[in-house]
Design a protein around this motif. Structure first.
Motif, PDB file in Angstrom:
ATOM      1  N   ALA A 115       6.585  61.492   8.232  1.00  0.00           N
ATOM      2  CA  ALA A 115       7.254  61.259   7.332  1.00  0.00           C
ATOM      3  C   ALA A 115       7.637  62.220   6.634  1.00  0.00           C
ATOM      4  O   ALA A 115       8.782  61.592   6.140  1.00  0.00           O
ATOM      5  N   ALA A 116       7.847  63.712   6.648  1.00  0.00           N
ATOM      6  CA  ALA A 116       8.860  64.442   6.735  1.00  0.00           C
ATOM      7  C   ALA A 116       9.838  64.162   6.783  1.00  0.00           C
ATOM      8  O   ALA A 116      11.249  64.626   5.870  1.00  0.00           O
ATOM      9  N   LYS A 117      10.017  63.662   8.339  1.00  0.00           N
ATOM     10  CA  LYS A 117      11.819  63.778   9.023  1.00  0.00           C
ATOM     11  C   LYS A 117      12.023  62.267   9.076  1.00  0.00           C
ATOM     12  O   LYS A 117      13.598  62.433   8.632  1.00  0.00           O
ATOM     13  N   LEU A 118      11.101  60.975   8.018  1.00  0.00           N
ATOM     14  CA  LEU A 118      11.558  60.163   7.615  1.00  0.00           C
ATOM     15  C   LEU A 118      12.818  60.626   6.517  1.00  0.00           C
ATOM     16  O   LEU A 118      13.409  60.147   6.011  1.00  0.00           O
ATOM     17  N   VAL A 119      11.996  60.649   5.647  1.00  0.00           N
ATOM     18  CA  VAL A 119      12.047  61.349   4.244  1.00  0.00           C
ATOM     19  C   VAL A 119      13.596  62.267   3.659  1.00  0.00           C
ATOM     20  O   VAL A 119      14.618  62.193   3.049  1.00  0.00           O
ATOM     21  N   ALA A 120      13.809  62.867   4.822  1.00  0.00           N
ATOM     22  CA  ALA A 120      14.584  64.269   5.524  1.00  0.00           C
ATOM     23  C   ALA A 120      16.143  63.355   6.378  1.00  0.00           C
ATOM     24  O   ALA A 120      17.323  63.278   5.392  1.00  0.00           O
ATOM     25  N   ALA A 121      15.429  62.789   6.894  1.00  0.00           N
ATOM     26  CA  ALA A 121      16.507  61.610   7.386  1.00  0.00           C
ATOM     27  C   ALA A 121      17.227  60.585   6.694  1.00  0.00           C
ATOM     28  O   ALA A 121      18.650  60.593   6.449  1.00  0.00           O
ATOM     29  N   LEU A 253      17.427  44.033   7.565  1.00  0.00           N
ATOM     30  CA  LEU A 253      17.777  46.100   7.316  1.00  0.00           C
ATOM     31  C   LEU A 253      16.201  46.355   6.968  1.00  0.00           C
ATOM     32  O   LEU A 253      15.905  47.229   7.420  1.00  0.00           O
ATOM     33  N   ILE A 254      15.442  46.115   6.097  1.00  0.00           N
ATOM     34  CA  ILE A 254      15.215  46.219   5.448  1.00  0.00           C
ATOM     35  C   ILE A 254      13.836  46.645   6.721  1.00  0.00           C
ATOM     36  O   ILE A 254      12.775  47.145   6.645  1.00  0.00           O
ATOM     37  N   GLY A 255      13.085  45.497   6.731  1.00  0.00           N
ATOM     38  CA  GLY A 255      12.348  45.334   8.030  1.00  0.00           C
ATOM     39  C   GLY A 255      12.406  45.522   8.940  1.00  0.00           C
ATOM     40  O   GLY A 255      11.352  46.216  10.013  1.00  0.00           O
ATOM     41  N   TYR A 256      13.681  45.954   9.626  1.00  0.00           N
ATOM     42  CA  TYR A 256      14.169  46.913  10.770  1.00  0.00           C
ATOM     43  C   TYR A 256      13.493  47.963  10.976  1.00  0.00           C
ATOM     44  O   TYR A 256      13.180  48.930  11.317  1.00  0.00           O
ATOM     45  N   ALA A 257      13.759  48.254   9.854  1.00  0.00           N
ATOM     46  CA  ALA A 257      13.338  50.109   9.355  1.00  0.00           C
ATOM     47  C   ALA A 257      12.080  50.455   9.280  1.00  0.00           C
ATOM     48  O   ALA A 257      11.852  51.137  10.012  1.00  0.00           O
ATOM     49  N   ALA A 258      11.833  49.718   8.708  1.00  0.00           N
ATOM     50  CA  ALA A 258       9.966  49.336   8.497  1.00  0.00           C
ATOM     51  C   ALA A 258       9.459  49.595   9.855  1.00  0.00           C
ATOM     52  O   ALA A 258       8.698  50.477  10.125  1.00  0.00           O
ATOM     53  N   VAL A 259      10.043  48.593  11.086  1.00  0.00           N
ATOM     54  CA  VAL A 259       9.822  48.517  11.768  1.00  0.00           C
ATOM     55  C   VAL A 259      10.216  50.271  12.441  1.00  0.00           C
ATOM     56  O   VAL A 259       8.806  50.500  13.496  1.00  0.00           O
ATOM     57  N   ALA A 260      10.832  50.599  12.773  1.00  0.00           N
ATOM     58  CA  ALA A 260      11.267  51.750  13.312  1.00  0.00           C
ATOM     59  C   ALA A 260      10.653  52.346  12.953  1.00  0.00           C
ATOM     60  O   ALA A 260      10.188  53.868  13.620  1.00  0.00           O
ATOM     61  N   GLY A 261       9.779  52.615  11.550  1.00  0.00           N
ATOM     62  CA  GLY A 261       9.509  54.322  11.324  1.00  0.00           C
ATOM     63  C   GLY A 261       7.514  54.055  11.873  1.00  0.00           C
ATOM     64  O   GLY A 261       7.286  54.814  11.940  1.00  0.00           O
ATOM     65  N   ALA A 262       7.489  52.806  11.138  1.00  0.00           N
ATOM     66  CA  ALA A 262       5.826  52.761  12.315  1.00  0.00           C
ATOM     67  C   ALA A 262       5.691  52.912  12.961  1.00  0.00           C
ATOM     68  O   ALA A 262       4.356  53.473  13.724  1.00  0.00           O
TER      69      ALA A 262
END
Length: 274
Positions: A115-121, A253-262
């Motif tokens: 989660a920290a890596k996602l926030v930092a990116a 695009l939000i959907g793609y990012a949510a799937v990638a993050g999960a």
């Protein structure tokens, strides 16, 4: 917050982010020149050489808000590629430098680390968006003035396009992190990301154009399935006849990012890092 600060410190103490910034500057200048020529052509208002079936679309692109939005979001095509690659590096650098074991021994909760890596990116993506927006606004206003069009900075549609461009930068950074988790190799993930982004964009435009000529303009609505084309749709400034609505591009695009993050979180929790 400590984990996020740690990830941001890792980014600041490497050369990668400013190397990417230096690569992006000439690409930004190149796209600015192309958009300048396009703006000059569209601002003239000439429709004589436009095929009848494209008149409505070109007329929408001639709208002053559309002209301004295009200039104020200049460089998006390459900018999103750069922030995606930075997202890749945020993860793969740990494996490349063999620091991932130390990271997880120091912070054993892998979900929190991811989660920290996602926030930092995402923060890095927004930083790049801010940098290029600060370049785009004065140069864009100057170009608009040169073709006798006002800056349009009082238009809500223009500012929405600028804000949605920031959202696109944030989401593409998250997509990069997801790709970096799936492909540990820094070189492999980088090459794959470039091929998928540029190859997918060019290939999708070509295929959709051919299919639209054969089966009808409704095929153009399928551009939503291509992340880079969905990003471009978000910042059009106006609704383009025959294209999906801008909010749909943002939603996809939000959907793609949510799937990638999960996927990134689930993969890093289960994968052996030794």
């Amino acid at each position: 917050m400590n984990l996020v600060r740690s990830e941001l410190l890792k980014i600041r103490t490497t050369n990668t982010w400013w190397i990417f910034a230096l690569i992006m500057l000439p690409l930004w200048a190149l796209t600015l020149g192309i958009n300048w020529l396009q703006t000059d052509a569209l601002a003239s208002g000439a429709l004589e050489d436009v095929p009848p079936e494209q008149v409505d679309q070109v007329r929408a692109l001639m709208d002053q808000d559309a002209l301004a939005a295009n200039l104020y979001t200049n460089g998006q095509l390459f900018g999103l590629l750069i922030v995606m690659l930075l997202g890749v590096v945020v993860v793969t650098s740990e494996f490349f430098h063999q620091t991932v074991t130390t990271t997880f021994l120091t912070a054993p909760h892998r979900t929190a680390v991811m989660a920290a890596k996602l926030v930092a990116a995402a923060a890095l993506g927004l930083l790049f968006w801010l940098l290029f927006t600060l370049l785009n606004i004065p140069t864009g206003a100057a170009i608009l003035g040169s073709v006798d069009v006002g800056s349009q900075l009082g238009s809500g549609a223009v500012w929405r396009a600028i804000a949605l461009n920031g959202l696109a930068y944030l989401l593409w950074a998250i997509l990069g992190v997801g790709l970096g988790v799936l492909i540990r190799s820094q070189i492999g993930a980088t090459v794959t990301g470039i091929l998928l982004y540029l190859g997918g964009t060019i290939g999708a435009i070509t295929v959709l154009s051919l299919l639209a000529n054969r089966f009808g303009e409704w095929i153009n609505k399928l551009q939503l399935l291509v992340p880079s084309l969905a990003s471009s749709l978000m910042v059009s400034g106006v609704e383009i006849p025959g294209n999906p609505p801008r909010w749909a591009g943002a939603a996809v695009l939000i959907g793609y990012a949510a799937v990638a993050g999960a996927i990134g979180v689930l993969t890093i929790r289960r994968r052996d890092i030794s």
